[in-house]
Design an enzyme around this catalytic site. Structure first.
Site, PDB file in Angstrom:
ATOM      1  N   ARG A 131      -4.459   0.582  -1.827  1.00  0.00           N
ATOM      2  CA  ARG A 131      -3.861  -0.739  -2.018  1.00  0.00           C
ATOM      3  C   ARG A 131      -3.347  -0.861  -3.441  1.00  0.00           C
ATOM      4  O   ARG A 131      -4.089  -0.694  -4.401  1.00  0.00           O
ATOM      5  CB  ARG A 131      -4.891  -1.839  -1.765  1.00  0.00           C
ATOM      6  CG  ARG A 131      -5.361  -1.952  -0.332  1.00  0.00           C
ATOM      7  CD  ARG A 131      -6.156  -3.244  -0.135  1.00  0.00           C
ATOM      8  NE  ARG A 131      -6.871  -3.206   1.137  1.00  0.00           N
ATOM      9  CZ  ARG A 131      -8.184  -2.998   1.252  1.00  0.00           C
ATOM     10  NH1 ARG A 131      -8.923  -2.853   0.167  1.00  0.00           N
ATOM     11  NH2 ARG A 131      -8.749  -2.963   2.423  1.00  0.00           N
ATOM     12  N   GLN A 171       0.813  -1.209   0.000  1.00  0.00           N
ATOM     13  CA  GLN A 171       0.000   0.000   0.000  1.00  0.00           C
ATOM     14  C   GLN A 171       0.843   1.254   0.000  1.00  0.00           C
ATOM     15  O   GLN A 171       2.059   1.223   0.197  1.00  0.00           O
ATOM     16  CB  GLN A 171      -0.929  -0.014   1.213  1.00  0.00           C
ATOM     17  CG  GLN A 171      -0.191  -0.126   2.548  1.00  0.00           C
ATOM     18  CD  GLN A 171      -1.116  -0.394   3.710  1.00  0.00           C
ATOM     19  OE1 GLN A 171      -1.281   0.446   4.581  1.00  0.00           O
ATOM     20  NE2 GLN A 171      -1.701  -1.601   3.735  1.00  0.00           N
ATOM     21  N   HIS A 228       0.239   5.770   0.951  1.00  0.00           N
ATOM     22  CA  HIS A 228      -0.653   6.820   1.422  1.00  0.00           C
ATOM     23  C   HIS A 228      -0.342   8.137   0.699  1.00  0.00           C
ATOM     24  O   HIS A 228       0.823   8.428   0.398  1.00  0.00           O
ATOM     25  CB  HIS A 228      -0.496   7.038   2.923  1.00  0.00           C
ATOM     26  CG  HIS A 228      -0.649   5.794   3.730  1.00  0.00           C
ATOM     27  ND1 HIS A 228      -1.779   5.012   3.688  1.00  0.00           N
ATOM     28  CD2 HIS A 228       0.192   5.180   4.603  1.00  0.00           C
ATOM     29  CE1 HIS A 228      -1.631   3.977   4.499  1.00  0.00           C
ATOM     30  NE2 HIS A 228      -0.441   4.050   5.062  1.00  0.00           N
ATOM     31  N   HIS A 248       4.727   0.353   1.121  1.00  0.00           N
ATOM     32  CA  HIS A 248       5.111  -0.372   2.328  1.00  0.00           C
ATOM     33  C   HIS A 248       4.100  -1.463   2.656  1.00  0.00           C
ATOM     34  O   HIS A 248       2.979  -1.478   2.145  1.00  0.00           O
ATOM     35  CB  HIS A 248       5.233   0.587   3.519  1.00  0.00           C
ATOM     36  CG  HIS A 248       3.940   1.276   3.856  1.00  0.00           C
ATOM     37  ND1 HIS A 248       3.493   2.386   3.173  1.00  0.00           N
ATOM     38  CD2 HIS A 248       2.994   1.008   4.785  1.00  0.00           C
ATOM     39  CE1 HIS A 248       2.338   2.787   3.677  1.00  0.00           C
ATOM     40  NE2 HIS A 248       2.011   1.961   4.661  1.00  0.00           N
TER      41      HIS A 248
END
Length: 275
Positions: free
Chosen positions: A167, A70, A72, A147
């Site tokens: 994801r 994933q 962010h 990560h």
């Protein structure tokens, strides 16, 4: 503002890979609650300062199997597309099996178009970078960093107050993936350096500060410029201010309002989180 030490009860969330406890959370997707004093049972958001802009979220995460690969977004992308802050985070390893590892980044030299082809081909696993970790290690994960936590690891996560995760790959488990948005936000050039930090005692990010506090007998402090929060990562003891005393044990989390003088007594190691 009452000068009171609040002990917190976490929001608990089971997942397909393990579980997570939102130990200090003012996020609408999972509030933590007060478990002491006259405010017992209230959401922590009901008593904090700046409740509409509370900046951080603290979790304990237990991975029995691997999380999704994933990434962010940063503040700019997340505010534009999600009406939320971005998500930079830090991990402190509480427990790790022998030879435990994390996924942190992708092989150098890839760009957005190349990575898209790799993912569509189903070959992403061959381009992921891993690092070995053990108890007491600290890992900084700025937004844009690919990560994943692998199985056999328990950690504290300190992050921006956001629940936005894209994801990229989920090991064939059938959950929704977010390929377009993930590819948009990845830091392909590694501008925001993340990685393993050995024997850390203090780290400062643009969003929060974390300091490792080893208490042998007594530690005194004052939350002069804003709140302090602590989570116990080893040992036990007490913390007290003029208003109350709180017993502290492993993984207990507390919130201390600004301008509160306090003393910690016992034999323990804590993470102190502030902004």
């Amino acid at each position: 503002m009452k000068k009171y030490i609040y002990k917190l009860s976490p929001f608990f969330k089971e997942t397909i890979w393990g579980w997570e406890k939102w130990a200090l959370s003012c996020h609408e997707n999972g509030y933590s609650f007060i478990e002491n004093g006259e405010d017992n049972g209230k959401k922590i958001i009901d008593v904090i300062e700046d409740k509409n802009k509370f900046p951080i979220l603290i979790k304990v995460i237990k991975a029995d199997s691997v999380l999704s690969v994933q990434v962010h977004p940063d503040d700019a992308y997340s505010q534009k597309h999600e009406n939320s802050s971005g998500k930079t985070e830090c991990w402190y390893i509480l427990e790790a099996k022998e030879n435990a590892s994390l996924i942190l980044g992708i092989k150098k030299g890839l760009n957005k178009e190349e990575l898209y082809k790799i993912v569509k081909k189903g070959d992403i696993e061959n381009y992921l970078q891993e690092i070995n970790v053990s108890k007491g290690d600290f890992i900084y994960i700025p937004s844009g960093t690919i990560h994943s936590i692998k199985g056999g690891i328990k950690l504290v996560e300190v992050q921006q107050n956001s629940d936005i995760t894209y994801r990229l790959y989920d090991w064939g488990r059938g959950r929704k993936e977010h390929l377009k948005k993930a590819l948009d936000v990845i830091d392909y050039e590694g501008k925001n350096k993340g990685g393993k930090i050995e024997k850390f005692k203090f780290i400062e990010t643009p969003y929060f500060k974390i300091k490792k506090i080893n208490v042998k007998e007594k530690y005194k402090d004052v939350s002069k410029n804003g709140f302090h929060s602590y989570i116990v990562v080893q040992g036990s003891g007490i913390i007290k201010c003029a208003e109350n005393v709180v017993e502290l044990n492993y993984e207990d989390t507390i919130y201390i309002p600004r301008e509160t003088a306090y003393v910690i007594k016992g034999k323990m190691t804590l993470l102190k989180i502030a902004t």
